[in-house]
Write an enzyme that holds these catalytic residues in place. Structure first.
Site, PDB file in Angstrom:
ATOM      1  N   MET A 135       0.838  -1.205   0.000  1.00 39.65           N
ATOM      2  CA  MET A 135       0.000   0.000   0.000  1.00 39.65           C
ATOM      3  C   MET A 135       0.872   1.254   0.000  1.00 39.65           C
ATOM      4  O   MET A 135       0.392   2.346   0.305  1.00 39.65           O
ATOM      5  CB  MET A 135      -0.942  -0.014   1.204  1.00 39.65           C
ATOM      6  CG  MET A 135      -1.897  -1.204   1.180  1.00 39.65           C
ATOM      7  SD  MET A 135      -3.422  -0.945   2.079  1.00 39.65           S
ATOM      8  CE  MET A 135      -2.817  -0.674   3.736  1.00 39.65           C
ATOM      9  N   GLY A 136       2.148   1.099  -0.316  1.00 36.72           N
ATOM     10  CA  GLY A 136       3.030   2.256  -0.405  1.00 36.72           C
ATOM     11  C   GLY A 136       3.532   2.728   0.951  1.00 36.72           C
ATOM     12  O   GLY A 136       3.408   2.037   1.957  1.00 36.72           O
TER      13      GLY A 136
ATOM     14  N   HIS B  79       9.052   1.030   3.496  1.00 36.47           N
ATOM     15  CA  HIS B  79      10.083   1.037   4.537  1.00 36.47           C
ATOM     16  C   HIS B  79      10.945  -0.213   4.376  1.00 36.47           C
ATOM     17  O   HIS B  79      10.762  -0.986   3.422  1.00 36.47           O
ATOM     18  CB  HIS B  79       9.434   1.127   5.921  1.00 36.47           C
ATOM     19  CG  HIS B  79       8.347   0.125   6.144  1.00 36.47           C
ATOM     20  ND1 HIS B  79       8.578  -1.227   6.175  1.00 36.47           N
ATOM     21  CD2 HIS B  79       7.007   0.276   6.317  1.00 36.47           C
ATOM     22  CE1 HIS B  79       7.442  -1.864   6.392  1.00 36.47           C
ATOM     23  NE2 HIS B  79       6.460  -0.972   6.468  1.00 36.47           N
TER      24      HIS B  79
ATOM     25  N   HIS C  88       9.215  -3.588   3.606  1.00 38.50           N
ATOM     26  CA  HIS C  88       8.895  -3.790   2.190  1.00 38.50           C
ATOM     27  C   HIS C  88      10.172  -4.116   1.401  1.00 38.50           C
ATOM     28  O   HIS C  88      10.166  -4.940   0.505  1.00 38.50           O
ATOM     29  CB  HIS C  88       8.269  -2.526   1.598  1.00 38.50           C
ATOM     30  CG  HIS C  88       6.973  -2.113   2.231  1.00 38.50           C
ATOM     31  ND1 HIS C  88       6.848  -0.993   3.016  1.00 38.50           N
ATOM     32  CD2 HIS C  88       5.734  -2.665   2.189  1.00 38.50           C
ATOM     33  CE1 HIS C  88       5.596  -0.875   3.422  1.00 38.50           C
ATOM     34  NE2 HIS C  88       4.900  -1.862   2.948  1.00 38.50           N
TER      35      HIS C  88
ATOM     36  N   GLN D 131     -10.585  -2.835   2.122  1.00 46.90           N
ATOM     37  CA  GLN D 131     -10.056  -3.490   3.317  1.00 46.90           C
ATOM     38  C   GLN D 131     -10.028  -2.558   4.531  1.00 46.90           C
ATOM     39  O   GLN D 131      -9.516  -2.921   5.583  1.00 46.90           O
ATOM     40  CB  GLN D 131      -8.685  -4.113   3.054  1.00 46.90           C
ATOM     41  CG  GLN D 131      -7.568  -3.117   2.823  1.00 46.90           C
ATOM     42  CD  GLN D 131      -6.303  -3.800   2.359  1.00 46.90           C
ATOM     43  OE1 GLN D 131      -6.236  -4.308   1.250  1.00 46.90           O
ATOM     44  NE2 GLN D 131      -5.283  -3.839   3.228  1.00 46.90           N
TER      45      GLN D 131
ATOM     46  N   GLY E 263       4.514 -10.435   4.027  1.00 47.15           N
ATOM     47  CA  GLY E 263       5.278 -10.361   5.272  1.00 47.15           C
ATOM     48  C   GLY E 263       4.649 -11.181   6.398  1.00 47.15           C
ATOM     49  O   GLY E 263       3.419 -11.186   6.559  1.00 47.15           O
ATOM     50  N   GLN E 264       5.496 -11.801   7.187  1.00 51.88           N
ATOM     51  CA  GLN E 264       5.052 -12.515   8.389  1.00 51.88           C
ATOM     52  C   GLN E 264       4.448 -11.540   9.395  1.00 51.88           C
ATOM     53  O   GLN E 264       3.635 -11.910  10.230  1.00 51.88           O
ATOM     54  CB  GLN E 264       6.254 -13.256   9.005  1.00 51.88           C
ATOM     55  CG  GLN E 264       5.994 -13.947  10.329  1.00 51.88           C
ATOM     56  CD  GLN E 264       5.005 -15.107  10.217  1.00 51.88           C
ATOM     57  OE1 GLN E 264       4.803 -15.652   9.137  1.00 51.88           O
ATOM     58  NE2 GLN E 264       4.393 -15.459  11.334  1.00 51.88           N
TER      59      GLN E 264
ATOM     60  N   GLN F 145      -2.995 -12.354   7.334  1.00 46.79           N
ATOM     61  CA  GLN F 145      -3.156 -12.021   5.915  1.00 46.79           C
ATOM     62  C   GLN F 145      -2.363 -13.008   5.051  1.00 46.79           C
ATOM     63  O   GLN F 145      -2.878 -13.527   4.046  1.00 46.79           O
ATOM     64  CB  GLN F 145      -2.662 -10.593   5.670  1.00 46.79           C
ATOM     65  CG  GLN F 145      -2.445 -10.230   4.227  1.00 46.79           C
ATOM     66  CD  GLN F 145      -2.085  -8.764   4.070  1.00 46.79           C
ATOM     67  OE1 GLN F 145      -2.934  -7.894   4.203  1.00 46.79           O
ATOM     68  NE2 GLN F 145      -0.827  -8.477   3.797  1.00 46.79           N
TER      69      GLN F 145
ATOM     70  N   ARG G 253       2.172   2.513   9.406  1.00 47.28           N
ATOM     71  CA  ARG G 253       1.351   3.184  10.432  1.00 47.28           C
ATOM     72  C   ARG G 253       2.184   3.669  11.628  1.00 47.28           C
ATOM     73  O   ARG G 253       1.660   4.428  12.447  1.00 47.28           O
ATOM     74  CB  ARG G 253       0.234   2.253  10.902  1.00 47.28           C
ATOM     75  CG  ARG G 253      -0.826   2.034   9.832  1.00 47.28           C
ATOM     76  CD  ARG G 253      -2.009   1.249  10.355  1.00 47.28           C
ATOM     77  NE  ARG G 253      -3.137   1.303   9.443  1.00 47.28           N
ATOM     78  CZ  ARG G 253      -3.482   0.332   8.589  1.00 47.28           C
ATOM     79  NH1 ARG G 253      -2.784  -0.782   8.539  1.00 47.28           N
ATOM     80  NH2 ARG G 253      -4.528   0.474   7.803  1.00 47.28           N
TER      81      ARG G 253
HETATM   82  P1  AMP Z   1       1.472  -2.933   3.446  1.00 44.55           P
HETATM   83  O1  AMP Z   1       2.053  -1.895   2.544  1.00 44.55           O
HETATM   84  O2  AMP Z   1       1.441  -2.526   4.876  1.00 44.55           O
HETATM   85  O3  AMP Z   1       0.162  -3.477   2.928  1.00 44.55           O
HETATM   86  O4  AMP Z   1       2.477  -4.159   3.415  1.00 44.55           O
HETATM   87  C1  AMP Z   1       2.858  -4.759   2.187  1.00 44.55           C
HETATM   88  C2  AMP Z   1       3.571  -6.053   2.482  1.00 44.55           C
HETATM   89  O5  AMP Z   1       4.730  -5.792   3.253  1.00 44.55           O
HETATM   90  C3  AMP Z   1       2.709  -7.029   3.296  1.00 44.55           C
HETATM   91  O6  AMP Z   1       2.890  -8.341   2.792  1.00 44.55           O
HETATM   92  C4  AMP Z   1       3.261  -6.884   4.674  1.00 44.55           C
HETATM   93  O7  AMP Z   1       3.104  -8.054   5.472  1.00 44.55           O
HETATM   94  C5  AMP Z   1       4.730  -6.633   4.387  1.00 44.55           C
HETATM   95  N1  AMP Z   1       5.346  -5.951   5.543  1.00 44.55           N
HETATM   96  C6  AMP Z   1       4.890  -4.848   6.182  1.00 44.55           C
HETATM   97  N2  AMP Z   1       5.687  -4.559   7.241  1.00 44.55           N
HETATM   98  C7  AMP Z   1       6.656  -5.492   7.257  1.00 44.55           C
HETATM   99  C8  AMP Z   1       7.778  -5.745   8.108  1.00 44.55           C
HETATM  100  N3  AMP Z   1       8.061  -4.968   9.156  1.00 44.55           N
HETATM  101  N4  AMP Z   1       8.564  -6.797   7.828  1.00 44.55           N
HETATM  102  C9  AMP Z   1       8.302  -7.603   6.762  1.00 44.55           C
HETATM  103  N5  AMP Z   1       7.263  -7.427   5.921  1.00 44.55           N
HETATM  104  C10 AMP Z   1       6.443  -6.387   6.163  1.00 44.55           C
END
Ligand code: AMP
Length: 296
Positions: A40-41, A44, A47, A71, A160-161, A166, A200
């Site tokens: 979702m951009g 960090h 990602h 979502q 991501g774990q 999810q 977040r």
């Molecule tokens: P998001 O942009 O928050 O939707 O996350 C995109 C992907 O990055 C998802 O598969 C998350 O689980 C993964 N992700 C987010 N934060 C972390 C993190 N700290 N470590 C590893 N993967 C992450």
């Protein structure tokens, strides 16, 4: 298969599905593999870990950025979700990503979100942890990920774990629907105090940030208790709640839960590997984290 790192390359920004399919088709014609990292951009280092893994394992790496409205609940942070397109582009280029797919809502939801009629229902994997706190969330996630899988048709997709529930739902969806994609789950990237990186975290004040390490501390406490022989989930949850109240006094616990690592159903006695999971509201942020705890 291995393309090697292409750090410093220019990422191509694609907004329409026809161009995306052309790129993927030409990769396929050359028998080149395709990896997808949906996001979702506001990228960090978490990602980045996914992008780098995708880079190592695929010839063509596609990242997507789409803040998926379906979502988010009505009182959640869709309208203020952080965005920084220039920084995202720099991170994508630094990790050697080939294509950024940045669809509009008109592309993802033809006729608009309200016109969406067929949904992916995530089933029992969504019945605990974040499922009850965020009604409809995983239905929105599963549906948008299915769309992305169909648009990109990747060989592998990286999750991501950190968002364990999810990742489990997406893995199960690929299996149940015979989607021709391997779902790869990548370990959580953390700050020095253990706080899981998250877009977040930008919502936290300095004081809230200093309390946020309590989530990881609570998870570590759970692991230590299991390793010391404690098998009663309620005892462990109680200890974790006490730690959270004292180390994150401004936080409001959404849940502290111990579930079966495969089914995501709550366990009373710990006899098999479990996932210990927490969600805490802290200021404007809702933080989640989890840890797999193995039983020797
Ligand atoms: P998001 O942009 O928050 O939707 O996350 C995109 C992907 O990055 C998802 O598969 C998350 O689980 C993964 N992700 C987010 N934060 C972390 C993190 N700290 N470590 C590893 N993967 C992450």
């Amino acid at each position: 298969m291995q393309a090697g790192l292409k750090k410093g390359s220019v990422v191509e920004i694609v907004e329409d599905v026809a161009t995306l399919r052309e790129r993927v088709l030409s990769a396929r014609c050359g028998r080149r593999s395709v990896g997808l990292v949906p996001t979702m951009g506001y990228l960090h280092a978490g990602h980045r870990r996914l992008l780098e893994r995708a880079r190592r394992e695929n010839d063509l790496v596609i990242a997507s950025i789409y803040v998926n409205p379906t979502q988010f609940g009505p009182n959640e942070d869709l309208g203020r979700y952080p965005r920084d397109f220039d920084r995202d582009t720099a991170i994508l280029e630094g990790s050697g990503t080939d294509i950024l797919f940045r669809p509009s809502t008109a592309t993802m939801y033809p006729g608009g979100v309200d016109a969406q009629s067929v949904w992916i229902e995530p089933g029992p994997l969504a019945s605990h942890l974040c499922g009850p706190s965020r009604p409809g969330h995983f239905r929105g996630v599963a549906t948008v990920v299915a769309k992305l899988f169909n648009m990109v048709q990747p060989d592998r997709a990286y999750f991501g774990q950190k968002d364990a529930q999810q990742s489990a739902i997406v893995t199960r969806m690929a299996l149940d629907l015979a989607l021709p994609v391997e779902v790869v789950v990548v370990e959580t990237v953390r700050e020095d105090d253990g706080l899981a990186l998250s877009s977040r975290n930008a919502y936290l004040s300095a004081e809230e940030r200093s309390q946020a390490g309590a989530l990881f501390a609570a998870l570590q406490l759970a692991r230590r208790l299991v390793q010391a022989g404690e098998r009663d989930s309620a005892e462990i949850v109680g200890e974790m709640q006490r730690l959270l109240h004292s180390c994150a006094p401004d936080g409001r616990i959404d849940y502290v839960s111990i579930v079966d690592a495969n089914t995501f159903q709550p366990v009373e006695r710990i006899e098999r590997d479990v996932l210990v999971a927490v969600a805490v509201y802290l200021g404007k942020a809702r933080l989640i984290d989890n840890m797999m705890v193995e039983v020797a």
